[in-house]
Scaffold this motif. Structure first.
Motif, PDB file in Angstrom:
ATOM      1  N   ALA A 160      14.907 110.786  44.032  1.00  0.00           N
ATOM      2  CA  ALA A 160      14.850 109.446  43.449  1.00  0.00           C
ATOM      3  C   ALA A 160      15.454 109.388  42.051  1.00  0.00           C
ATOM      4  CB  ALA A 160      13.399 108.973  43.408  1.00  0.00           C
ATOM      5  N   ARG A 161      15.364 110.480  41.303  1.00  0.00           N
ATOM      6  CA  ARG A 161      15.764 110.388  39.898  1.00  0.00           C
ATOM      7  C   ARG A 161      16.779 111.441  39.454  1.00  0.00           C
ATOM      8  NH1 ARG A 161      11.808 107.329  40.119  1.00  0.00           N
ATOM      9  NH2 ARG A 161       9.646 107.411  39.428  1.00  0.00           N
TER      10      ARG A 161
ATOM     11  N   GLU B 144      17.717 115.882  36.117  1.00  0.00           N
ATOM     12  CA  GLU B 144      17.304 115.600  34.744  1.00  0.00           C
ATOM     13  C   GLU B 144      16.265 114.493  34.681  1.00  0.00           C
ATOM     14  OE1 GLU B 144      18.167 116.813  31.749  1.00  0.00           O
ATOM     15  OE2 GLU B 144      19.975 118.004  32.057  1.00  0.00           O
TER      16      GLU B 144
ATOM     17  N   ARG C 131      10.507 114.037  36.541  1.00  0.00           N
ATOM     18  CA  ARG C 131       9.525 114.598  35.622  1.00  0.00           C
ATOM     19  C   ARG C 131       8.529 115.459  36.378  1.00  0.00           C
ATOM     20  NH1 ARG C 131       7.064 109.657  32.742  1.00  0.00           N
ATOM     21  NH2 ARG C 131       7.592 108.579  34.664  1.00  0.00           N
TER      22      ARG C 131
ATOM     23  N   ASP D 167       5.304 113.936  37.306  1.00  0.00           N
ATOM     24  CA  ASP D 167       5.259 113.126  38.517  1.00  0.00           C
ATOM     25  C   ASP D 167       5.223 114.002  39.756  1.00  0.00           C
ATOM     26  OD1 ASP D 167       5.325 110.873  36.994  1.00  0.00           O
ATOM     27  OD2 ASP D 167       7.495 110.632  37.108  1.00  0.00           O
TER      28      ASP D 167
ATOM     29  N   ARG E 103       2.274 113.725  42.382  1.00  0.00           N
ATOM     30  CA  ARG E 103       2.575 113.432  43.780  1.00  0.00           C
ATOM     31  C   ARG E 103       2.087 114.550  44.698  1.00  0.00           C
ATOM     32  NH1 ARG E 103       6.429 110.159  46.514  1.00  0.00           N
ATOM     33  NH2 ARG E 103       7.559 109.542  44.627  1.00  0.00           N
TER      34      ARG E 103
ATOM     35  N   GLY F 169      23.129 106.406  51.252  1.00  0.00           N
ATOM     36  CA  GLY F 169      22.452 106.417  49.965  1.00  0.00           C
ATOM     37  C   GLY F 169      22.786 105.238  49.082  1.00  0.00           C
ATOM     38  N   LEU F 170      24.035 104.789  49.165  1.00  0.00           N
ATOM     39  CA  LEU F 170      24.456 103.784  48.189  1.00  0.00           C
ATOM     40  C   LEU F 170      24.543 102.367  48.735  1.00  0.00           C
ATOM     41  CD1 LEU F 170      27.294 105.671  46.250  1.00  0.00           C
ATOM     42  CD2 LEU F 170      24.875 105.464  45.681  1.00  0.00           C
TER      43      LEU F 170
ATOM     44  N   LYS G 282      21.861  99.141  51.992  1.00  0.00           N
ATOM     45  CA  LYS G 282      21.162  97.869  51.862  1.00  0.00           C
ATOM     46  C   LYS G 282      22.110  96.681  51.893  1.00  0.00           C
ATOM     47  CE  LYS G 282      19.540  99.030  47.688  1.00  0.00           C
ATOM     48  NZ  LYS G 282      19.045  99.020  46.300  1.00  0.00           N
ATOM     49  N   TYR G 283      23.381  96.919  51.669  1.00  0.00           N
ATOM     50  CA  TYR G 283      24.338  95.812  51.705  1.00  0.00           C
ATOM     51  C   TYR G 283      24.996  95.687  53.066  1.00  0.00           C
ATOM     52  CZ  TYR G 283      23.575  96.809  46.846  1.00  0.00           C
ATOM     53  OH  TYR G 283      22.975  97.065  45.660  1.00  0.00           O
TER      54      TYR G 283
ATOM     55  N   MET H 258       6.086 104.407  46.937  1.00  0.00           N
ATOM     56  CA  MET H 258       7.057 105.215  46.201  1.00  0.00           C
ATOM     57  C   MET H 258       7.356 104.568  44.858  1.00  0.00           C
ATOM     58  SD  MET H 258       8.103 107.456  48.760  1.00  0.00           S
ATOM     59  CE  MET H 258       6.638 107.422  49.801  1.00  0.00           C
ATOM     60  N   ASN H 259       7.882 105.376  44.013  1.00  0.00           N
ATOM     61  CA  ASN H 259       8.283 104.854  42.718  1.00  0.00           C
ATOM     62  C   ASN H 259       7.087 104.336  41.930  1.00  0.00           C
ATOM     63  OD1 ASN H 259      10.057 104.389  40.778  1.00  0.00           O
ATOM     64  ND2 ASN H 259      11.282 102.865  41.861  1.00  0.00           N
TER      65      ASN H 259
ATOM     66  N   THR I 223       5.484 105.609  39.379  1.00  0.00           N
ATOM     67  CA  THR I 223       5.307 105.870  37.952  1.00  0.00           C
ATOM     68  C   THR I 223       6.518 105.602  37.076  1.00  0.00           C
ATOM     69  OG1 THR I 223       5.676 108.101  38.694  1.00  0.00           O
ATOM     70  CG2 THR I 223       3.450 107.522  38.012  1.00  0.00           C
ATOM     71  N   LYS I 224       7.109 104.485  37.280  1.00  0.00           N
ATOM     72  CA  LYS I 224       8.287 104.168  36.463  1.00  0.00           C
ATOM     73  C   LYS I 224       7.878 103.845  35.017  1.00  0.00           C
ATOM     74  CE  LYS I 224      12.852 103.211  36.784  1.00  0.00           C
ATOM     75  NZ  LYS I 224      13.125 102.397  35.633  1.00  0.00           N
ATOM     76  N   THR I 225       7.514 104.835  34.249  1.00  0.00           N
ATOM     77  CA  THR I 225       7.106 104.596  32.866  1.00  0.00           C
ATOM     78  C   THR I 225       8.338 104.531  31.968  1.00  0.00           C
ATOM     79  OG1 THR I 225       5.184 105.958  33.236  1.00  0.00           O
ATOM     80  CG2 THR I 225       5.685 105.381  30.973  1.00  0.00           C
ATOM     81  N   LYS I 226       9.205 105.411  32.273  1.00  0.00           N
ATOM     82  CA  LYS I 226      10.383 105.722  31.490  1.00  0.00           C
ATOM     83  C   LYS I 226      11.200 104.550  30.959  1.00  0.00           C
ATOM     84  CE  LYS I 226      13.162 108.903  29.971  1.00  0.00           C
ATOM     85  NZ  LYS I 226      14.071 109.453  30.989  1.00  0.00           N
TER      86      LYS I 226
ATOM     87  N   GLU J 171      21.647 111.187  32.743  1.00  0.00           N
ATOM     88  CA  GLU J 171      20.482 111.635  31.985  1.00  0.00           C
ATOM     89  C   GLU J 171      20.836 112.780  31.048  1.00  0.00           C
ATOM     90  OE1 GLU J 171      17.283 110.763  31.833  1.00  0.00           O
ATOM     91  OE2 GLU J 171      16.938 109.438  33.539  1.00  0.00           O
TER      92      GLU J 171
ATOM     93  N   ARG K 192      22.889 105.457  42.739  1.00  0.00           N
ATOM     94  CA  ARG K 192      21.631 105.204  43.412  1.00  0.00           C
ATOM     95  C   ARG K 192      20.534 104.792  42.435  1.00  0.00           C
ATOM     96  NH1 ARG K 192      18.071 108.397  47.181  1.00  0.00           N
ATOM     97  NH2 ARG K 192      17.868 106.856  48.825  1.00  0.00           N
ATOM     98  N   ARG K 193      20.617 105.318  41.220  1.00  0.00           N
ATOM     99  CA  ARG K 193      19.571 104.998  40.245  1.00  0.00           C
ATOM    100  C   ARG K 193      19.884 103.722  39.461  1.00  0.00           C
ATOM    101  NH1 ARG K 193      19.838 110.695  38.157  1.00  0.00           N
ATOM    102  NH2 ARG K 193      20.955 110.938  40.113  1.00  0.00           N
TER     103      ARG K 193
ATOM    104  N   PRO L 168      20.882 100.276  40.759  1.00  0.00           N
ATOM    105  CA  PRO L 168      21.206  99.401  41.896  1.00  0.00           C
ATOM    106  C   PRO L 168      22.223  98.324  41.525  1.00  0.00           C
ATOM    107  CG  PRO L 168      18.834  99.733  41.716  1.00  0.00           C
ATOM    108  CD  PRO L 168      19.450 100.328  40.489  1.00  0.00           C
TER     109      PRO L 168
END
Lengths: 222, 222, 222, 222
Positions: free
Chosen positions: C44-45, C48, C51, C54, C58, C192-193, C196-197, D1-2, D4-7, D48, D134-135, D137
DNA sequence: CATGAATGAGAATTCATTCAT
DNA sequence: CATGAATGAATTCTCATTCAT
């Protein structure tokens, strides 16, 4: 695949220079504040025990600011030691060049030691060196080269001259210059550990020591 | 000062009794092994720097086992100091009761010091006290009561007797017994910090020191 | 005095072994949980951006627990890639040893790819490699040796056999085995990209691709 | 999912307008310098991993200056992608309007791709999109609308015309225009990850691919 | 507009201590 | 008693962002 590396070796390009960065008064003042705070904290808790958070708080700056002036905790520690040592080294060098009688030189240095080291926070630096230098070999060597090596070379020079001039008749201090400063070390240690249980008049002790030593080595009028 | 003592007060429930637990041979052996390992680690890295993980590994026990013998890291540290000090204290006590000439007593103690302290890991204990005792006031006081206080009382007694017997004519050492052990302190510090740069013959230095001192204070045959 | 070192190189003796530590069921389960959580977070992230906090949450373990199983974040990442790759490599090896007609082999692999990679989280691993391997050269090489190198060697062997058997009359795929898997890469990236479209029927695309290719290279009945 | 989007939501007051600011030559030049530096850094370390400090240093501006031109790191990143994409989009649009034979168009585009993308830093932009979109959108959608959607619409138009003109007899590429660019994607990925282990002649691969495809779909002279 | 020192919210990692087995 | 996996508070160091000059 890289199973055994010891550490991440995180990024760190273009080192933050460590030494004096900006040139502004503010910047210099901050640096001094950090060093002063670091002295307090390191003296109170030792290198490992001190927290940079506390150093920052005491210095009145943000945590990150420390890193603008010092690469890391260790560098801060070493710069602290170094900057404190510099004037002491100068004093030693000066003392070695005099032509005063040996006894007078030592009396003068003892006074300076009591006033400038024992009477100030510099004694904490000496204690820090005693406590921590072993874990920082680079620092130990630096200290060795700057302080005892120079100091003892100076003492040896002075002792030889005193013998040549006929002031003293014994070369013990030439072979063991450590003997002349040993009580000063005791004074620092005592001050740090036992002062609250029993006061020690360091100046009197140093004087008594010189009396003993010179009573033993001075040419005695037959 | 000492504003932010957050640290030393973490969790600490149902303390596991601390002192000597069972009596099994195994148990005692383990305790010794832990203390021996702790000496190595504390000596090498200081109190904060040492890791109980390493102590356990070195002692060949599990980490949890340490807690069966010592309440916590600090207790382990203090017990280590204490147990090492016991025989030294005994030696001091014994030395104070002799009737030998003062010089002979000191020569004997110097030899014992070189052999039993400088020549063994006990010197590391001395160094640890110098380095860490400040942060453990209880320990500092304990050490003060057990070692310098007793030792200096003994020295004072011996000096008085020597004066009474006419061996010496000076009471400097009565007032500053520190002066007689100062070079021993130097020896410990030197050994820890500078030995790799310049060897120091501690025994010779101690002898030279005694020569100076006694040359100064002994009754001189007219 | 050591001004230019890059990093502290903090202590770290006796590496935490990284691989399978304990042997308990619990331990293995935890390890799996951490890897599963890591996959989610890294996918997901990115490396880098993820975290460990997380990941731990999880996985339902404490932060420190991760370090009982993996030396550090990077090791966790690499072990994740590795453990996922292993069964894929096995699949490739097996496919290279068959004697089926070339077209049948590819059809079979395409099905497996859609089912076992695109249809599972393994596609995230492929994406992670595409995204991050460049910054982990060791990982890139490992991946290269295990997957494309083996896969293309297998393809070349199959193509040669197919030519020898007279199934196909063109050696393009021998020289550019990449051409046969290119649409699979597109499928992963698209999924991945852009999924959704606009949906992409990966299986149909792969089949259409094989039709084109084999239409071009198969021996045509005159 | 997702969970803990604190960042990504730190401080962010009074936004400095973001887009093209002043009009001075200097200003424009600075903006370009920042974008160029950003490309290097993002390409080398990912979104990142890149540090604005390094971007500033590389661009020869102060860190604060970046914020005069771009609202924040993310905006800088997206503007970088966008500005690089613009000429590529134009190229695609142009290609869709030609009346050349299909094969000629593709040959021409392949050459342009090798020259203008693979041979320049633009390939890094493509890689960045693969890695990071992907990160982001918004960025993914923007990219989708600008590149694949347009490109595939163009391809479909060209294919239909080619069929109408009787050049080709197969509509696979109409349904899966991805198949025609798949090897280009492989080329970018290979170049980034495996080039050091094995060179890949991208141009030859693309040509070989076209040969296969057109061999399969071109009207064959009976 | 430009600068770069300062900030401080994180993020990775460590390690004393606990506790189920 | 012994074990060692698990915990999580604490600590160092980083870096996006701000703002006084």
């Amino acid at each position: 695949m890289n199973k055994t590396k010891t550490k991440k070796a995180r990024r760190k390009r273009a080192a933050p220079v460590s030494a004096k960065p900006g040139r502004t008064e503010k910047s210099v003042a901050r640096r001094e504040a950090i060093l002063a705070a670091a002295l307090e904290e390191f003296a109170a808790r030792g290198f490992e025990g001190a927290r940079l958070d506390d150093v920052a708080r005491r210095a009145g700056v943000a945590k990150g600011t420390i890193y603008l002036h010092f690469r890391d905790k260790e560098t801060l520690f070493q710069e602290l030691i170094r900057s404190t040592l510099t004037p002491i080294v100068a004093m030693i060098e000066a003392a070695g060049k005099t032509d005063m009688p040996l006894r007078a030189v030592f009396d003068h240095l003892a006074g300076a030691f009591v006033r400038e080291v024992l009477g100030t926070q510099r004694k904490d630096i000496v204690r820090l060196i005693l406590s921590e230098a072993r874990r920082f070999p680079k620092l130990a060597e630096y200290y060795y080269r700057e302080v005892p090596e120079r100091a003892f070379a100076a003492v040896r020079g002075l002792v030889r001259k005193a013998i040549d001039r006929g002031e003293i008749v014994d070369d013990t201090l030439f072979w063991f210059p450590q003997l002349i400063i040993a009580p000063a070390l005791v004074a620092v240690v005592w001050d740090g550990l036992f002062d609250k249980y029993e006061k020690l008049d360091a100046e009197a002790m140093l004087r008594a020591h010189f009396n003993l030593v010179f009573n033993a080595i001075e040419r005695r009028p037959s």
